[in-house]
Scaffold this active site. Structure first.
Site, mmCIF file in Angstrom:
data_model
loop_
_atom_site.group_PDB
_atom_site.id
_atom_site.type_symbol
_atom_site.label_atom_id
_atom_site.label_comp_id
_atom_site.label_asym_id
_atom_site.label_seq_id
_atom_site.Cartn_x
_atom_site.Cartn_y
_atom_site.Cartn_z
ATOM 1 N N GLY A 323 0.817 -1.206 0.000
ATOM 2 C CA GLY A 323 0.000 0.000 0.000
ATOM 3 C C GLY A 323 0.853 1.259 0.000
ATOM 4 N N SER A 324 0.311 2.323 0.566
ATOM 5 C CA SER A 324 0.903 3.659 0.389
ATOM 6 C C SER A 324 2.214 3.899 1.112
ATOM 7 C CB SER A 324 -0.107 4.732 0.804
ATOM 8 O OG SER A 324 -1.169 4.777 -0.124
#
Length: 723
Positions: A323-324
């Site tokens: 993810g981020s």
């Protein structure tokens, strides 16, 4: 005429006899040659019809007994034993008078009545029952189930009776004194039948998982043997030559794990799970300056003593979509390729790929036109996608990821480490990869990549073994250390990315995604992340998320790298925030990262534990009291027979030292206020079944203080908020 025929007949008979004689001579000669040939074959050949003649002969007259090597101990960085061998003993009695060659030094049971009477006073077996065993017609006998699994203390008590013919068979087993503590890193070892190079078999303790498996050869050592002459019944022949080759014990392994930091992490996870649900939790902490792993915790965990394992995957070395948090390294790629301008603006909200695919920010309405710097703090997918699409390509992104160590194993000293995947080619795949979707990484890879930020652009190799020591000589045969791989970022890139990570935490709910992690007085810099959960049985995604955090503290002078991942936590971020803040506060206080003026702050003076075994209790107490160390004495004996922690362990004034004495009169201490670490230490000495419920400090115990501990004693311990 008749005389002529008789003569002719006689000559024929004599001729026939001569022919038969020649045949007998030839047959005899052939038989003789066959015998000579066979003798030659037997004399010159090592094997005949697949059988080793020498071994066959030896096996009929000699016996070889294996002398098992002792498996090495696994310690934390301060010398706390985390995995060790413990001995139990089976009492045996030799009954055959053939063992005795000197009447003044008998080697068999001479007086069965006296032997049974004395043994009954120290064993929970009647004199009559013991006599029933001693009266058997056998070379040696055991005395039943109650004479098995005896402790060292009980063995010494029996030896003190000085009974002829009484001996013990020692059995080793692997024991993990802290139970579920650090289980996926330690792994476990169990007894297995092992086939040796010479075809023989033996029952050894073999590592099956974690460090126990990775360093199984080093921990195992080499077995020795005793070779002696035996009689037809298999008994040792007195006075014959005996050959002994001593066993070489396994090496001791000291991990970089600090048990105090590990305990802070595990307690914080447990507390978070009281407030939130989660499929699994992964937390790793590393020394920012060296890459040494200080804590590695996962949930669910398991107890290596009982092996109640639900999954054999160590989540900290298993790959999943990050993810981020991956935006840290995507932004660094743009900076290192000279295409980053943080003041440049872009339109947030939705990015439309060339194939028409719409990929949006987590806030799909967006924030209008904002800078790339602001996009990092707000974890804007569109920001990094626009940067990647306008200024970079697949090869530039993939090349930088690989330079940081993604897509390959880090080489951490644990088995079954994943490599992760960096498979992206087409535009939408490249765009997704830039914010951590469609690729997979491991927590340990992220720890490794983050070392480049804490070391001014130099990438370090993470490691979890501090040293390997020969227990017999004290020689350090291997030493883990800071290992620089290469420079992967400039000072300018490091300075800028730290500035962006600080903005994630030091902003507001309107300007950043990690504002809720902020703590006044603690300089945490970080990047938050939320990833979709990939379908492990096919393409696409399933319901749920993986919430992550890549953090460094203090940001100005990094000491600790932290990586956190939680699969399917509750919708509220509060439990995760509380967990992270608890870890940071406790670790900072323990390592004295921040000076505090709080009058309740304890100055953690370090003391090295000595060897107290076989010393007088009064002497040991005087020594420990001089350092103001809390000491718990178990039993009313005058001599220490065992201790915890072990010698050379570094402890603080908040720790306890437990001393087991030469006494059977051991009572349960009052554990109120004990930490989980104290409980584990005490139980490792008492060796009684126990169950722990809750988190924090001991607030209740099912066995009251002052109760005598029997072989049947078990205890339930409740943890909670300290009074």
């Amino acid at each position: 005429m008749n005389k002529g025929r008789d003569k002719l007949k006689k000559e024929k008979n004599e001729l026939r006899k001569i022919k038969f004689s020649k045949i007998y001579v030839v047959l005899g000669f052939l038989i003789f040659l066959t015998i000579i040939y066979r003798i030659g074959v037997l004399s010159l050949s090592k094997t005949v019809e697949g059988v080793n003649i020498q071994n066959f002969a030896n096996s009929r007259t000699t016996r070889q007994e294996t002398l098992s090597s002792k498996r090495g101990t696994i310690y934390d960085v301060k010398g706390n034993a985390l995995a060790q061998n413990v001995s139990s003993y089976t009492l045996i009695a030799y009954l055959s008078p053939s063992r005795t060659t000197n009447e003044n030094n008998p080697k068999h049971v001479v007086d069965k009545e006296l032997t049974a009477e004395k043994l009954s006073t120290v064993l929970d077996i009647s004199k009559e029952k013991i006599l029933s065993y001693l009266n058997k017609d056998a070379y040696q006998v055991e005395l039943g189930s109650k004479a098995r699994n005896l402790t060292e203390l009980k063995k010494d008590e029996i030896l003190a009776l000085e009974l002829p013919g009484i001996d013990f068979i020692e059995t080793q087993q692997r024991y993990y004194p802290y139970g579920t503590f650090l289980s996926y890193t330690l792994g476990y070892a169990t007894k297995k039948e092992v086939v040796k190079e010479d075809g023989s078999t033996s029952v050894d303790i073999v590592g099956e998982m974690g460090v126990e498996s990775y360093f199984n050869k080093e921990l195992t050592g080499e077995n020795g043997y005793t070779l002696y002459q035996k009689d037809r019944k298999g008994y040792r022949i007195p006075g014959t030559k005996e050959i002994t080759v001593d066993a070489i014990d396994g090496k001791d392994i000291y991990l970089t794990i600090d048990s105090n930091i590990q305990l802070f992490v595990e307690q914080a996870i447990a507390k978070m799970l009281e407030e939130s649900s989660a499929d699994w939790v992964s937390v790793m902490l590393a020394d920012a300056k060296t890459g040494a792993i200080l804590a590695s915790a996962t949930y669910p965990s398991f107890d290596p003593n009982t092996k109640n394992i639900s999954s054999y995957l160590n989540q900290n070395i298993t790959a999943f979509e990050p993810g981020s948090t991956m935006k840290i390294f995507s932004y660094m790629a743009a900076m290192e390729n000279g295409v980053y301008n943080g003041s440049e603006t872009y339109k947030s909200g939705i990015f439309v790929a060339k194939d028409g695919t719409e990929i949006g920010d987590w806030y799909r309405k967006g924030w209008g036109y904002i800078t790339y710097d602001a996009g990092f703090a707000l974890s804007s997918n569109v920001a990094i996608m626009t940067l990647t699409d306008k200024y970079m390509n697949a090869e530039m992104l993939r090349s930088y990821y690989r330079k940081l160590g993604f897509g390959e194993k880090t080489g951490i000293e644990l088995p079954n480490e994943s490599t992760g995947k960096l498979n992206f080619k087409y535009q939408t795949e490249i765009l997704n990869a830039s914010f951590g979707q469609g690729i997979t990484t491991t927590p340990i890879q992220n720890i490794k990549a983050l070392t480049s930020i804490t070391n001014n652009g130099i990438l370090l190799k993470p490691y979890i073994v501090n040293k390997i020591v020969d227990p017999d000589t004290g020689e350090v045969v291997y030493e883990g250390k800071r290992t620089e791989i290469e420079r992967v970022a400039s000072t300018a890139t490091v300075t800028k990315i730290k500035e962006l990570m600080r903005s994630v935490v030091n902003g507001t709910s309107q300007t950043s995604t990690g504002y809720y992690y902020y703590m006044d007085g603690y300089d945490l810099i970080a990047k938050t992340g939320t990833a979709q959960v990939a379908n492990e049985y096919g393409t696409g995604y399933t319901e749920g998320i993986i919430r992550g955090l890549a953090g460094i503290f203090p940001g100005n002078d990094p000491r600790i790298i932290m990586y956190v991942a939680i699969k399917n936590p509750s919708t509220s971020t509060k439990p995760t925030k509380n967990m992270v803040q608890s870890i940071i506060k406790n670790v900072s206080k323990y390592l004295e990262i921040y000076e505090e003026n709080d009058n309740n702050t304890i100055k953690l003076e370090t003391v090295t534990v000595g060897s107290y075994t076989n010393k007088k209790v009064s002497t040991v107490l005087s020594e420990l009291n001089a350092h103001e160390i809390k000491t718990v004495v178990l039993g009313d004996g005058d001599t220490v027979v065992s201790q915890y922690p072990s010698q050379k362990t570094e402890i603080n004034k908040i720790d306890r030292v437990f001393l087991l004495t030469n006494s059977d009169n051991i009572v349960m201490p009052d554990m109120t206020g004990y930490s989980l670490k104290d409980v584990y230490s005490l139980m490792s000495l008492l060796k009684i079944p126990y169950e722990i419920n809750g988190n924090g400090y001991v607030i209740n115990q099912s066995v009251p203080a002052g109760t005598k501990i029997e072989s049947s004693t078990s205890i339930s311990i409740e943890l909670g908020t300290k009074f």
